[in-house]
Enzyme design. Structure first.
Site, PDB file in Angstrom:
ATOM      1  N   LYS A  41       0.855  -1.187   0.000  1.00 18.54           N
ATOM      2  CA  LYS A  41       0.000   0.000   0.000  1.00 18.54           C
ATOM      3  C   LYS A  41       0.886   1.231   0.000  1.00 18.54           C
ATOM      4  O   LYS A  41       1.776   1.370   0.833  1.00 18.54           O
ATOM      5  CB  LYS A  41      -0.916   0.037   1.222  1.00 18.54           C
ATOM      6  CG  LYS A  41      -1.830   1.272   1.237  1.00 18.54           C
ATOM      7  CD  LYS A  41      -2.609   1.391   2.527  1.00 18.54           C
ATOM      8  CE  LYS A  41      -1.825   1.975   3.656  1.00 18.54           C
ATOM      9  NZ  LYS A  41      -1.648   3.433   3.655  1.00 18.54           N
ATOM     10  N   LYS A  72      -7.290   7.978  -1.771  1.00 21.07           N
ATOM     11  CA  LYS A  72      -8.562   8.499  -1.244  1.00 21.07           C
ATOM     12  C   LYS A  72      -9.048   9.693  -2.065  1.00 21.07           C
ATOM     13  O   LYS A  72      -9.312  10.774  -1.539  1.00 21.07           O
ATOM     14  CB  LYS A  72      -8.440   8.860   0.231  1.00 21.07           C
ATOM     15  CG  LYS A  72      -8.156   7.683   1.129  1.00 21.07           C
ATOM     16  CD  LYS A  72      -8.050   8.115   2.573  1.00 21.07           C
ATOM     17  CE  LYS A  72      -7.635   6.987   3.480  1.00 21.07           C
ATOM     18  NZ  LYS A  72      -6.200   6.687   3.396  1.00 21.07           N
ATOM     19  N   HIS A  74     -11.036  12.441  -3.712  1.00 23.92           N
ATOM     20  CA  HIS A  74     -12.264  13.118  -3.308  1.00 23.92           C
ATOM     21  C   HIS A  74     -12.267  14.495  -3.956  1.00 23.92           C
ATOM     22  O   HIS A  74     -11.567  15.405  -3.506  1.00 23.92           O
ATOM     23  CB  HIS A  74     -12.338  13.246  -1.789  1.00 23.92           C
ATOM     24  CG  HIS A  74     -13.643  13.787  -1.313  1.00 23.92           C
ATOM     25  ND1 HIS A  74     -13.878  15.139  -1.167  1.00 23.92           N
ATOM     26  CD2 HIS A  74     -14.780  13.158  -0.971  1.00 23.92           C
ATOM     27  CE1 HIS A  74     -15.117  15.320  -0.747  1.00 23.92           C
ATOM     28  NE2 HIS A  74     -15.683  14.146  -0.615  1.00 23.92           N
ATOM     29  N   ASP A  75     -13.035  14.631  -5.014  1.00 20.86           N
ATOM     30  CA  ASP A  75     -13.094  15.896  -5.740  1.00 20.86           C
ATOM     31  C   ASP A  75     -14.322  15.836  -6.639  1.00 20.86           C
ATOM     32  O   ASP A  75     -15.124  14.902  -6.548  1.00 20.86           O
ATOM     33  CB  ASP A  75     -11.820  16.089  -6.566  1.00 20.86           C
ATOM     34  CG  ASP A  75     -11.444  17.568  -6.725  1.00 20.86           C
ATOM     35  OD1 ASP A  75     -12.346  18.380  -7.035  1.00 20.86           O
ATOM     36  OD2 ASP A  75     -10.263  17.899  -6.551  1.00 20.86           O
ATOM     37  N   ILE A  76     -14.466  16.811  -7.522  1.00 20.99           N
ATOM     38  CA  ILE A  76     -15.579  16.781  -8.458  1.00 20.99           C
ATOM     39  C   ILE A  76     -15.370  15.618  -9.424  1.00 20.99           C
ATOM     40  O   ILE A  76     -14.236  15.165  -9.638  1.00 20.99           O
ATOM     41  CB  ILE A  76     -15.727  18.124  -9.211  1.00 20.99           C
ATOM     42  CG1 ILE A  76     -14.493  18.402 -10.074  1.00 20.99           C
ATOM     43  CG2 ILE A  76     -15.992  19.265  -8.230  1.00 20.99           C
ATOM     44  CD1 ILE A  76     -14.658  19.596 -11.000  1.00 20.99           C
ATOM     45  N   THR A 126     -11.130   5.864   9.792  1.00 26.17           N
ATOM     46  CA  THR A 126     -11.135   5.185  11.091  1.00 26.17           C
ATOM     47  C   THR A 126     -10.779   6.121  12.227  1.00 26.17           C
ATOM     48  O   THR A 126     -11.069   5.812  13.383  1.00 26.17           O
ATOM     49  CB  THR A 126     -10.165   3.992  11.084  1.00 26.17           C
ATOM     50  OG1 THR A 126      -8.856   4.457  10.734  1.00 26.17           O
ATOM     51  CG2 THR A 126     -10.605   2.932  10.094  1.00 26.17           C
TER      52      THR A 126
END
Length: 132
Positions: A41, A72, A74-76, A126
């Site tokens: 990872k 992760k 995360h946007d338009i 988490t």
């Protein structure tokens, strides 16, 4: 190594989080552990310091390395789609994380832009408490 299908060996079920700052640290772990794990990872901590070339550098030392790119996203939707497409060009990427709160359109566009990668939807971090 292609995406593993069917029955996995115990070592193939292990994903080693290379949550370190520098590529040199990650390479030490990769060389020490190598085939004892199924995947590595790579997350924001390493990427912010070493950039996306980290994937190719690891593959130079371990040619069968497989990766979970823990970005992760995360946007338009348009930006998530472009990031997914670019991520799919990196060597060894099999899984990419995306925030589910980016929405169905963003997740669908990412999957269409990069069909050979499996996307993992992150619904909550988490570290968040029930109150948060």
């Amino acid at each position: 190594m292609p995406i593993v299908t069917g029955e996995l060996t115990p070592s193939q079920r292990i994903i080693l989080a290379l949550d370190v700052d520098r590529i040199e640290q990650a390479l030490l772990h990769v060389l020490e552990i190598g085939d004892a794990v199924g995947m590595f990872k790579i997350g924001l901590q390493m990427l912010a310091n070493s950039g996306p070339s980290v994937f190719a550098e690891i593959m130079q030392k371990h040619s069968r390395a497989r990766f979970f790119y823990d970005a992760k996203f995360h946007d338009i939707p348009l930006i998530v789609e472009a990031a997914a497409k670019n991520s799919g060009r990196l060597p060894g990427i099999e899984f990419v994380s995306i925030h589910a709160s980016a929405g169905k359109d963003a997740m669908a566009r990412a999957a269409r832009a990069c069909p050979h990668v499996k996307f993992l939807a992150i619904t909550a971090l988490t570290s968040l408490s029930d109150e948060e």
